[in-house]
Design an enzyme around this catalytic site. Structure first.
Site, PDB file in Angstrom:
ATOM      1  N   TRP A 135      13.650  -9.530   1.739  1.00 51.62           N
ATOM      2  CA  TRP A 135      13.137 -10.509   0.780  1.00 51.62           C
ATOM      3  C   TRP A 135      13.733 -10.362  -0.617  1.00 51.62           C
ATOM      4  O   TRP A 135      13.293 -11.056  -1.533  1.00 51.62           O
ATOM      5  CB  TRP A 135      11.603 -10.457   0.667  1.00 51.62           C
ATOM      6  N   GLN A 173     -10.722 -45.550  -6.948  1.00 55.56           N
ATOM      7  CA  GLN A 173     -11.362 -44.383  -7.552  1.00 55.56           C
ATOM      8  C   GLN A 173     -11.003 -43.092  -6.829  1.00 55.56           C
ATOM      9  O   GLN A 173     -10.740 -42.067  -7.470  1.00 55.56           O
ATOM     10  CB  GLN A 173     -12.883 -44.563  -7.561  1.00 55.56           C
ATOM     11  N   ASP A 204       6.877 -12.255  -5.006  1.00 56.80           N
ATOM     12  CA  ASP A 204       6.811 -11.640  -6.331  1.00 56.80           C
ATOM     13  C   ASP A 204       5.506 -10.857  -6.495  1.00 56.80           C
ATOM     14  O   ASP A 204       4.862 -10.901  -7.533  1.00 56.80           O
ATOM     15  CB  ASP A 204       6.932 -12.716  -7.419  1.00 56.80           C
ATOM     16  N   ILE A 239      -0.652 -40.644   5.161  1.00 52.45           N
ATOM     17  CA  ILE A 239       0.355 -40.342   6.174  1.00 52.45           C
ATOM     18  C   ILE A 239       1.779 -40.520   5.657  1.00 52.45           C
ATOM     19  O   ILE A 239       2.707 -39.855   6.133  1.00 52.45           O
ATOM     20  CB  ILE A 239       0.124 -41.203   7.442  1.00 52.45           C
ATOM     21  N   ASN A 294       0.808  -1.221   0.000  1.00 50.95           N
ATOM     22  CA  ASN A 294       0.000   0.000   0.000  1.00 50.95           C
ATOM     23  C   ASN A 294       0.840   1.268   0.000  1.00 50.95           C
ATOM     24  O   ASN A 294       0.313   2.367   0.174  1.00 50.95           O
ATOM     25  CB  ASN A 294      -0.924   0.005   1.227  1.00 50.95           C
ATOM     26  N   ALA A 328      -4.078 -37.722  -1.047  1.00 51.23           N
ATOM     27  CA  ALA A 328      -4.182 -38.995  -1.758  1.00 51.23           C
ATOM     28  C   ALA A 328      -3.202 -40.024  -1.206  1.00 51.23           C
ATOM     29  O   ALA A 328      -3.559 -41.183  -0.965  1.00 51.23           O
ATOM     30  CB  ALA A 328      -3.939 -38.774  -3.252  1.00 51.23           C
ATOM     31  N   ARG A 339      -1.188 -50.038  -0.169  1.00 52.54           N
ATOM     32  CA  ARG A 339      -1.669 -49.757   1.194  1.00 52.54           C
ATOM     33  C   ARG A 339      -2.313 -50.991   1.823  1.00 52.54           C
ATOM     34  O   ARG A 339      -3.345 -50.898   2.510  1.00 52.54           O
ATOM     35  CB  ARG A 339      -2.670 -48.595   1.208  1.00 52.54           C
TER      36      ARG A 339
END
Length: 430
Positions: free
Chosen positions: A170, A311, A399, A376, A142, A373, A301
């Site tokens: 930065w 799915q 940026d 853990i 600002n 997905a 898994r």
């Protein structure tokens, strides 16, 4: 031009060179800097040989416009390069690309009298660093609105010298390899020779001054100081510290943009980099997708079939792939439009801003989606998923942060009476 996503011969060459750079140079750099403690300044310094090799390979010269003696190509080719590097090793890559950002104001505004400042970056030798020194500790989102005081880093004309004072933060590469200053800093500051009058637009006071390492050395100890090395969750080999300039005197020839011209050039530099942040996002999304796909093909898994046959997993993964393709298409369109149109500059710029916002936010979501997905196991630091998220999370806020700056620029464009929403696609018609 006809819509055609086949890479040209030049673009294929860029892709092949980028692929080689990423795998043969950047990937080994990661193994080197990870030997040092997290967020140790030694991580940044350990990448200097990698950076020097990139310089020798012509990467810096390729970020300088042919008009100034460089070999820079199109913005699409830059996007291809950035995406490929970010899909493999973003942290070491950012140091290289940040020098490109640091040189962009010179690409945009330099005259023949500024050739000496570019010479170290055209030689193909050493490891020169450049930096666009823009952000400040208190933020700048600002700072240029009417009634605001403007940049807190100031320059005052005294005789035939400008005297710079203030703190910055930065600005990637700004401290150099030894933290005593980079080879070339484009310091965005406020002309304080005369006070900002009530009602005066702060943009009219913005200037850009070139500060070299030789300038800092000549000014002596205490003229440039690193106040703090910032610890970050991602990009852990990158240096963007909190620094202070104290009575740094530079000759008037170092002025790149006088008061009133600095803001336009600085924001112009960020318009181009907006497209490249889009490419960074695409690269990270690629890496996240590839890692999750590999996991899904190899792991069940504890079930009877690989995860990819489930799915729920496939839906999350296909969503990431779709978003990656959409993000790349927007990035390439923005890159092409910035240099070729159609539409006026505002229309082209809108696409660049859109690419930055969309791709950066999509990258964060892609990383969280693949983590959900995988489950853990994604929390294991031996897998890439948490590191990808830590890297991606900065894209919407650096940026030019999406909330404070980029979306506000989009808003300003839409508020203009001349705004034409679709001219960047179809051109302007009466």
């Amino acid at each position: 031009m006809p819509i055609d996503f086949h890479l040209s011969a030049s673009q294929k060459g860029t892709y092949q060179a980028a692929r080689s750079l990423a795998r043969n140079l950047l990937m080994p750099a990661r193994q080197t800097y990870l030997q040092h403690p997290p967020n140790s300044p030694l991580r940044f310094q350990s990448t200097q040989p990698t950076y020097a090799a990139a310089v020798s390979a012509g990467i810096l010269k390729g970020q300088i416009s042919p008009a100034h003696g460089g070999t820079g190509g199109t913005l699409i080719e830059s996007a291809i390069l950035v995406e490929e590097c970010y899909s493999v090793e973003p942290s070491a890559a950012l140091t290289i690309f940040a020098t490109g950002l640091g040189l962009t104001p010179i690409n945009l505004a330099a005259g023949p009298q500024h050739a000496e400042f570019l010479a170290p970056f055209l030689s193909g030798e050493g490891s020169p660093l450049a930096s666009l020194v823009f952000s400040e500790p208190g933020g700048v989102a600002n700072a240029l609105e009417k009634g605001a005081p403007g940049f807190q880093t100031t320059a005052r004309l005294e005789g035939d010298e400008w005297v710079i004072n203030g703190e910055k933060m930065w600005a990637t590469n700004c401290a150099g390899w030894d933290f005593k200053g980079c080879d070339l800093a484009c310091v965005v500051c406020r002309d304080a020779t005369t006070p900002l009058e009530e009602g005066q637009d702060p943009e009219n006071k913005v200037m850009i001054i070139l500060v070299t390492r030789a300038d800092l050395d000549r000014n002596g100890e205490g003229s440039f100081e690193v106040l703090r090395h910032v610890a970050t969750p991602g990009h852990t080999s990158v240096s963007g510290p909190h620094v202070r300039y104290t009575n740094v005197r530079v000759p008037t020839k170092n002025v790149l943009c006088p008061a009133g011209q600095g803001a336009k050039v600085a924001f112009g530099a960020f318009d181009g980099s907006a497209v490249l942040v889009g490419a960074m996002g695409v690269g990270l999304m690629r890496a996240a997708f590839d890692a999750a796909l590999k996991f899904a093909k190899e792991d069940n898994r504890g079930g009877a079939v690989p995860l990819l046959e489930r799915q729920a997993f496939a839906d999350l993964l296909s969503g990431v792939k779709i978003q990656t393709e959409a993000a790349r298409a927007l990035t390439w369109k923005a890159a092409h439009a910035m240099e070729n149109g159609p539409g006026d500059y505002d229309a082209r710029r809108e696409l660049a801003l859109a690419a930055k916002v969309f791709c950066s936010e999509a990258a964060v979501k892609a990383c969280t989606d693949v983590i959900n997905a995988v489950g853990i196991s994604a929390y294991d630091l031996q897998r890439p998923f948490s590191d990808l998220l830590n890297t991606a999370v900065v894209l919407p806020i650096f940026d030019g942060g999406n909330v404070g700056i980029r979306r506000r620029h989009l808003q300003q464009l839409m508020l203009k009476p001349t705004y034409d929403a679709w001219s960047s696609t179809y051109g302007s018609f009466p």
